[in-house]
Design an enzyme around this catalytic site. Structure first.
Site, PDB file in Angstrom:
ATOM      1  N   TYR A  55       1.164  12.206  -1.545  1.00  0.00           N
ATOM      2  CA  TYR A  55       0.097  11.235  -1.078  1.00  0.00           C
ATOM      3  C   TYR A  55      -1.203  11.504  -1.291  1.00  0.00           C
ATOM      4  CZ  TYR A  55       4.385   9.529   1.897  1.00  0.00           C
ATOM      5  OH  TYR A  55       5.476   9.119   2.259  1.00  0.00           O
ATOM      6  N   ASP A  99       4.335   3.422  -3.288  1.00  0.00           N
ATOM      7  CA  ASP A  99       4.987   2.457  -2.645  1.00  0.00           C
ATOM      8  C   ASP A  99       4.776   2.527  -1.024  1.00  0.00           C
ATOM      9  OD1 ASP A  99       6.739   4.495  -1.597  1.00  0.00           O
ATOM     10  OD2 ASP A  99       8.362   3.472  -2.295  1.00  0.00           O
ATOM     11  N   HIS A 153      11.346   3.445  -0.941  1.00  0.00           N
ATOM     12  CA  HIS A 153      11.092   4.353   0.129  1.00  0.00           C
ATOM     13  C   HIS A 153      12.068   4.412   1.240  1.00  0.00           C
ATOM     14  CE1 HIS A 153       7.432   6.616   1.090  1.00  0.00           C
ATOM     15  NE2 HIS A 153       7.833   6.702   2.493  1.00  0.00           N
TER      16      HIS A 153
END
Length: 409
Positions: free
Chosen positions: A158, A186, A281
């Site tokens: 991330y 996403d 996800h």
């Protein structure tokens, strides 16, 4: 417990059910499929841990569609083939693996078992199954990779609002021998996972901390959503042009995890990344987004050249060996599983190994009954997709039933 799967969702034998009624944890050898692992996890995990892992965004329509779409794609077995032996081996980003399966990244596996990601790593190393380590893992990179030297580990990233912090993690990933960076694209913000929000952070008041980022899971005025609270450091401004910074910041192959349209798959190819993971996800970000396997079909229909330039992976909804082979037939190099590796972790490393054994056995059986003996022999002609073909766009921008709209890349 809210969210516990029903009997119709989890077909099991009476012997297994009677053990559950007695309150005892079923012996590992009685676990025959992913549904069994999920049923045990629903009972064994704390209310918070179960809510965190099993939940998805709002009405969980996408989470359920991920699996339901696989069930609508049928197989077309070929017979009278010599299938005495079959090999599930393949390569992922140049790494030899025992089967086209890897562990999708998931945060804080220590919430399930004290050994967390360490137990998953040891179990995967035994069978040559790749593992993607979350930025929010409960152990450091070096602690995890030291469990299995030379094993294919991938690092899920991330992007931190503090780019220097992300650059530091990328250097650590290179030093620890990771084989690629899987950039999650996403989830610039966390989806609304109501089951996770409803349960306070932990029944015992324990605060969960991710050592790589320092992110902590604590309740706030909105609730106790671990994904939302622990993801506050994520840079929601990161865009396509910023991939140039990422390419400068690491020597590792870059894979974009979270592609959900053919248009973005084409952009990924044009921006020169090394691979994509078709993923929503696990339905945890935007509910009512398209199921992963449907997007894989969309890419194959609208821009098949993507498969020639990138390694394409898919996750979400994988429950059976048949699901793995269906994805491979449609062009996926391999598939990712997340939740069910966590559910298997209720039995520690042995549970992880049992899950891999089950999936490998199901995959081998499926291959032989389909009439193939090597993963490279999988192709779309082994599938009957007529039940869902009408749902798949036939051209870029063709997902709208009104006047033709030019696709915007």
């Amino acid at each position: 417990m809210a969210g516990t799967i029903s009997k119709t969702e989890c077909p099991v034998q009476d012997a297994f059910s009677s053990i559950e009624v007695s309150g005892r944890k079923p012996p590992l050898q009685s676990i025959l499929n992913t549904y069994d692992f999920e049923r045990v996890a629903a009972r064994e995990l704390s209310r918070k841990t179960w809510a965190f892992y099993s939940s998805a965004a709002t009405d969980m329509i996408t989470r359920d569609a991920n699996k339901a779409m696989y069930d609508r794609i049928l197989l077309r077995p070929r017979v009278l083939r010599n299938v005495k032996k079959a090999s599930t081996k393949t390569k992922i980003l140049g790494c030899e693996t025992g089967m086209p399966l890897f562990v999708s990244p998931a945060a804080m596996a220590k919430m399930v078992h004290p050994d967390g990601e360490l137990a998953i790593a040891r179990g995967c190393a035994k069978y040559g199954v790749g593992q993607c380590i979350s930025t929010n893992a409960s152990y450091s990179m070096s602690e995890i990779t030291s469990c299995a030297t030379g094993h294919p580990f991938f690092f899920q990233l991330y992007i931190n609002q503090d780019r220097v912090a992300s650059e530091k993690l990328l250097r650590q990933a290179e030093d620890c021998g990771f084989k690629a960076v899987f950039l999650t694209v996403d989830a610039p913000v966390a989806g609304k996972r109501e089951a996770d929000e409803r349960v306070e952070t932990d029944d015992s008041g324990v605060v969960h901390t991710a050592p790589m980022t320092g992110a902590q899971g604590v309740s706030d005025t909105k609730g106790g959503g671990l994904g939302r609270i622990m993801g506050k450091y994520i840079d929601a401004s990161f865009c396509w042009e910023d991939l140039k910074w990422l390419r400068r910041s690491t020597k590792l192959p870059i894979v974009l995890k979270g592609i959900q349209t053919a248009e973005d798959a084409l952009l990924a190819m044009e921006y020169g990344v090394d691979g994509i993971v078709v993923s929503n996800h696990g339905g945890r970000s935007l509910d009512t987004s398209t199921s992963s396997i449907s997007v894989l079909m969309e890419i194959r229909q609208c821009c098949p050249q993507v498969f020639e330039h990138l390694e394409v992976f898919v996750d979400g909804g994988i429950r059976r060996g048949t699901d793995i082979l269906k994805a491979v037939c449609l062009g996926a190099r391999a598939v990712g599983m997340g939740r069910h590796f966590l559910y298997s972790l209720t039995y520690g490393q042995e549970g992880v190994e049992r899950l891999i054994e089950i999936m490998k056995d199901e995959l081998e059986t499926t291959m032989k009954l389909l009439g193939i003996t090597d993963i490279s022999q999988a192709h779309p002609g082994l599938l009957n997709t007529l039940d869902v073909d009408h749902m798949i766009p036939k051209r870029l921008g063709g997902s709208y039933s009104g006047p033709v709209v030019k696709a915007r890349l």
